[in-house]
Design an enzyme around this catalytic site. Sequence first.
Site, short mmCIF file in Angstrom:
data_model
loop_
_atom_site.label_atom_id
_atom_site.label_comp_id
_atom_site.label_asym_id
_atom_site.label_seq_id
_atom_site.Cartn_x
_atom_site.Cartn_y
_atom_site.Cartn_z
CG ASP A 148 -2.00 -1.08 0.95
OD1 ASP A 148 -1.83 -1.91 0.39
OD2 ASP A 148 -3.03 -1.05 1.87
CG ASP A 175 -3.15 -5.17 -2.76
OD1 ASP A 175 -3.31 -5.77 -3.89
OD2 ASP A 175 -3.80 -5.31 -1.70
#
Length: 542
Positions: free
Chosen positions: A363, A384
């Site tokens: 992230d 991600d």
Amino acid sequence: MSVIPFIFVLTILFPSSISLNLSAIGPVTPDHACTFTTDPDFCQSLLPSDSLNNFYGYGQHLIKKSLQQSYAFSSLINETIRDKANLTPLAAAALNDCLLLSELTTDFLVSSISTLDSCDSTTLAEDQADLVQTLLSGIITNRRTCLDGLTQASFLQRGHKLYAPLMNGSLLYSVSLAMLANSRAFKHRKTMNPGRKLLEDLRVGRDGAPRWVNRNIFHFASGRRMALQTMGSVVVAQDGTGNYRTISEAIAAAPANGGTKGYYVINVKAGVYKEYVTIPKSKKYIMMVGDGIGKTIITGSRNVVDGYTTFNSATFAVLGEGFVAIGITVRNTAGPAKHQAVAVRNGADLSTFYKCSFEGYKDTLYTYSMRQFFRECDIYGTVDFIFGNAAVVFQNCNMYVRLPSSGQFNTVTAQGRSDRNQNTGTSIINCNVAATSDLAGHSNVRTYLGRPWRQYSRTVFMQSNLGSLINPAGWSPWSGSFALSTLYYGEYANSGPGAATGGRVKWPGFHIMSSSDARRFTVSNFIQGGNWLPKTTVPFTG
């Protein structure tokens, strides 16, 4: 022909059609109007029994109801926060996130109402329609993020006083967006002349760092040389030679709600700034200029393992409209074992990052909401590492995939579009996806272009170089069959050893795109960049 089928025909024939005056079709009853929404029964319960004649009128009515709900929800959150004895530190952090997001939602709704009230009762100009859809898309993201934070903190259960308002508010916002998405004027958007060239080097020195002299930055538009418009300039230097020693001090001193007279420029000299920086919503049109990637560095290490929500783990957070960053590195040094740890969270409309670097693991870059543009930036991460629900375009950027924790696989993107009417998605154009040196020797670690964080996740890779690290399947599921038929994942004219599409996933939502598909996701069409990027002086291909 009835009203609804006729509108469907227009939408099919003219997916980017000209301005449509819905009052000319005839009155629209509440049950017809609600058919297009995500919850027709809930929608009808909110509308008056007498006809408001058109989708536009119903949309205005729903947005005003949404504003009332937002005020009430903010009061409930404040009341809950005051009960400190019953809050864990993580629950308190999540509630504070919710309060900020609710205040943003109120601002977005006020702006939406103001925009709608400024035009006639049946049509919206293109820029007005884009703005309202962006704002309403943002409020849905805000509410979903609040829910995520409270869930992460194990705070929200059915029956809690926040539960029903949170869920009903989410439905109300979704219905409001659907109503206006069906009433808005769909128009042919004019794409920029591909031969038009805006400044390609932004007057950089030989070392690649921006060579800034206030008011002497130029771009070329329509053959005219234009100076960057500024309303002031300050210098941040740790050695005391500037106006401020910290970035946060310079931001605090910046004028509120700027932009009418140009950018307020904060020049940040080389150094490692160990501070958590926020550009608040009131600080608009700030331009922050560093001495280049790897020279001006902002660093922090907040993460979820140490008790932060994903939202408030960011080293650098942006909310102020029109923000521009040039020549800056932002890091989150928490490492892969600390799970979600954001370097930059950006929720600023019409925001731009140019020649910047974002370094983290899971992230790394939270493209949270609104319209954003990244040009010639480097993004490092593992799982991600580009995620969020903005309408965002990455152009001429590098995505560097690092070695994750043992047993993990890598995903470049995790796009969070949760409502089919949101105008959000991630468009990656002419970029490079490659492995860092620590990953290069681990051929057993799988790397994918993305996975669907939300039901209507939307991501495209176009004309990009995809390295051999990309798994032949290209994309990874999130959980079972979730979102595989509702997502939109596309690839267009990519190159490199990871670009072969023969072994790609066979999901209903995956597409090998045509050129007409690809045009939807360009800078000019997807984020309306031709309207606002020229004044930033940042180069772009429309």
